[in-house]
Each structure stands twice: as C-alpha cells, then as structure tokens.
Enzyme design. Sequence first.
Site, PDB file in Angstrom:
ATOM      1  N   SER A   1       9.906   6.954 -10.701  1.00 51.14           N
ATOM      2  CA  SER A   1       9.097   6.540  -9.554  1.00 51.14           C
ATOM      3  C   SER A   1       8.214   7.666  -9.064  1.00 51.14           C
ATOM      4  O   SER A   1       7.362   7.433  -8.216  1.00 51.14           O
ATOM      5  CB  SER A   1       9.971   6.063  -8.407  1.00 51.14           C
ATOM      6  OG  SER A   1      11.302   6.179  -8.652  1.00 51.14           O
TER       7      SER A   1
ATOM      8  N   HIS B   1       5.993   1.989 -14.936  1.00 52.12           N
ATOM      9  CA  HIS B   1       6.702   1.956 -13.653  1.00 52.12           C
ATOM     10  C   HIS B   1       6.753   0.538 -13.087  1.00 52.12           C
ATOM     11  O   HIS B   1       5.731  -0.001 -12.639  1.00 52.12           O
ATOM     12  CB  HIS B   1       6.010   2.921 -12.685  1.00 52.12           C
ATOM     13  CG  HIS B   1       6.694   3.035 -11.369  1.00 52.12           C
ATOM     14  ND1 HIS B   1       6.037   3.333 -10.205  1.00 52.12           N
ATOM     15  CD2 HIS B   1       7.996   2.876 -11.023  1.00 52.12           C
ATOM     16  CE1 HIS B   1       6.892   3.356  -9.210  1.00 52.12           C
ATOM     17  NE2 HIS B   1       8.089   3.079  -9.673  1.00 52.12           N
TER      18      HIS B   1
ATOM     19  N   GLU C   1       2.899  -0.172 -12.943  1.00 53.42           N
ATOM     20  CA  GLU C   1       1.975   0.964 -12.880  1.00 53.42           C
ATOM     21  C   GLU C   1       2.085   1.699 -14.225  1.00 53.42           C
ATOM     22  O   GLU C   1       3.183   2.116 -14.620  1.00 53.42           O
ATOM     23  CB  GLU C   1       2.447   1.866 -11.727  1.00 53.42           C
ATOM     24  CG  GLU C   1       1.432   2.757 -11.128  1.00 53.42           C
ATOM     25  CD  GLU C   1       2.007   3.502  -9.909  1.00 53.42           C
ATOM     26  OE1 GLU C   1       3.234   3.593  -9.742  1.00 53.42           O
ATOM     27  OE2 GLU C   1       1.203   4.002  -9.115  1.00 53.42           O
TER      28      GLU C   1
ATOM     29  N   ASN D   1       4.133   5.213  -5.035  1.00 53.36           N
ATOM     30  CA  ASN D   1       5.031   5.934  -4.129  1.00 53.36           C
ATOM     31  C   ASN D   1       4.350   7.040  -3.343  1.00 53.36           C
ATOM     32  O   ASN D   1       4.900   7.540  -2.367  1.00 53.36           O
ATOM     33  CB  ASN D   1       6.242   6.457  -4.903  1.00 53.36           C
ATOM     34  CG  ASN D   1       7.204   5.325  -5.134  1.00 53.36           C
ATOM     35  OD1 ASN D   1       7.469   4.530  -4.233  1.00 53.36           O
ATOM     36  ND2 ASN D   1       7.705   5.200  -6.347  1.00 53.36           N
TER      37      ASN D   1
END
Length: 283
Positions: free
Chosen positions: A119, A140, A152, A190
């Site tokens: 992440s 991701h 992602e 994130n």
Amino acid sequence: MEIRTFGVIGAGQMGAGIAQVAAMSGLNVIMNDINEQLVNKGLDGITRLLGKSVEKGRMSSGDKDMIVSRIRTSVDLKDMEAADYVVEAASERPDIKFKIFSDLDSICREQVILASNTSSIPIGRIAANTKRPDRVAGMHFMNPVPVMKLVEVIRALATSDETFRVTWDLALKFGKTPAEANDYPGFISNRILMPMINEAVYCLYHGVGSREDIDTVMKLGMNHPMGPLALADLIGLDTCLAIMETLYHGFSDSKYRPCPLLRRYVEAGWLGRKTGKGFYEYD
Ligand code: CAA
C-alpha cells in the site's frame, strides 16, 4: 507468455480477495501463506463469500464450486515455480516483503513478473531485492477486493513497458479499472487517503468529536460510504500506522507524522475488525 497460473503470496483479507477475483476470471490460482491455518482461513472466507452470491441468486453453485476448485493452497514458497505471474500481498513490513521478493526471484522462472500489493512501500526498493527489476511492478488492490473497482498499477523506475502492460491487462481481466501511479511512497491512493484517516484520529485524540460524530460528518457531509475511523478499522490499524510511517520517513516531512493515538491502539493490539476491536467493537 500466456498467464494461466496466478500466484498469490498471503491469504489474509487482501491476498484471499485477490485470489478470489483471479479465480473468478478463469485463472488457476496458487494461494500461499506461512501455515495451513492461514491458507485454510483464506479459502474458507472465499467459499463463504461466493456462497453468499449463490444465496443471492447471482451465481450457480456449480460456478462457485468451479471457482473454488481453481484455488490451490500452499505453505511452501517453492510452489511458486509453477506460477506465470505472482502478486505478493503479505504484511506491510519492508523486511518481510524484501525477503519474499529475494526468495521468489530464485524460485520463479526468469520471465515471470513479480508484483506487489504494497500500500505504500516504493516498488523500486522492493525490486532492488531481485535480479529482475524490469519485471517488478505494483498491483495495488483496494479492500474489499471483490467489491472495489480500482487497481492502482505502479511503475517503478526500472519497470519495463511490457511488465506495466501485462499488469494493466490483468487488472482489466479481473474486471477492475486500472489507474497508473508513479513510484513515490503511498502512490496516489494512500498519499491522499491515509493523511485523511490520520487527521480523523487526531480529531478523536484532540477531543474535537466522538468517533461517531467524526464518522457521521464524513459520511453525511462528504458522502463517503463509511467514516474514516470505521474505514481504518476495515483496513487494519497496523496497516494504517505502517503506511503513515512510510510516508513520514519516505518524504522526511513532519506533515505525515502518525497520530500518537493510532500508535497506542496498535501497541495495545487493537487493530480493527480483524482483532474484534479498533475504534469500534466487532463480534
Ligand atoms: N468482501 C466482499 N464483499 C463485501 C465485503 C467484503 N469484505 N463487504 C461488503 N461486501 C459486499 C456485500 O456483500 C454487498 O454485496 P451485494 O451488493 O452484492 O449484496 C456489497 O459489498 C455492499 O455491502 P453492504 O450492503 O454490506 O454495505 P455497504 O453498502 O456499506 O458497502 C463497503 C460496504 C463496500 C465496504 C462500503 O462501505 C465501502 O465502499 N467502503 C469504503 C471502502 C474503501 O474505501 N476501501 C478502500 C480502502 S483503502 C485500501 O484498501 C487500500 C490500502 O492500501 C489501504
């Protein structure tokens, strides 16, 4: 190279979710973790979720059985020598990921792409533990994987165009919408989400509002499907803290400092849904 067998390292909530969507797309899956208990828990969770789809009339029980039968569990990383593509979804700890990638590099065939579901840890740092950095990318997924549309896809400095394209196409095959991010701590998702969650924890820490009021403001005021504290519990507070640490150290910028209350919860073992207690309590 045609991808028929898809390897997943980690059978936790992310690994099991990835194994499920890969099997649903028709691939054979090898789902690996460090012991039988963890892989069986992962497989039981997948079987339960698919069972719900059968109950709702969205899937036949024959299809469910077929999907489950495509998933082989493994507790020996060497089983990944049969994989045509591997995605790692182990704990969000650099030392663990670096060791897995170094081991996979000697186990997997030369042309096999090794992706990480990290992440926040830069893909370039992970790739540096292999002799195939051109065949390492970030893939991701979002939690809960079977529901969330996004993947992602992260391109590190050495990631080849071919590796990027294969990873992008796999996300499409899984029925997801890929988005491209460059390789900086936290990528796009994130970098934006986790400071918001951390700020919600600061609001609780400073007594700006109760957990319910903080979540209600974001749910009803900003139309988020769930409040940031409930979302932190879903993601896992240990993962949230690990991501904030990666942002904080990766950018050497104090604006990413993790809230002391988040650290206190993690130290107490209050990790969210998976331990039955985080900002909320769970059965
Ligand atoms: N696994 C699989 N399916 C699940 C699920 C799970 N853990 N939780 C819910 N679902 C399914 C339900 O079965 C239901 O399916 P149907 O529509 O087919 O019946 C559907 O999702 C909706 O569930 P609910 O009605 O129970 O609840 P809801 O409408 O509140 O949705 C939610 C639940 C999908 C989790 C929604 O609240 C949501 O989207 N929350 C935000 C999630 C989010 O932001 N995820 C990203 C986290 S960040 C991340 O993952 C990346 C990282 O690196 C940290």
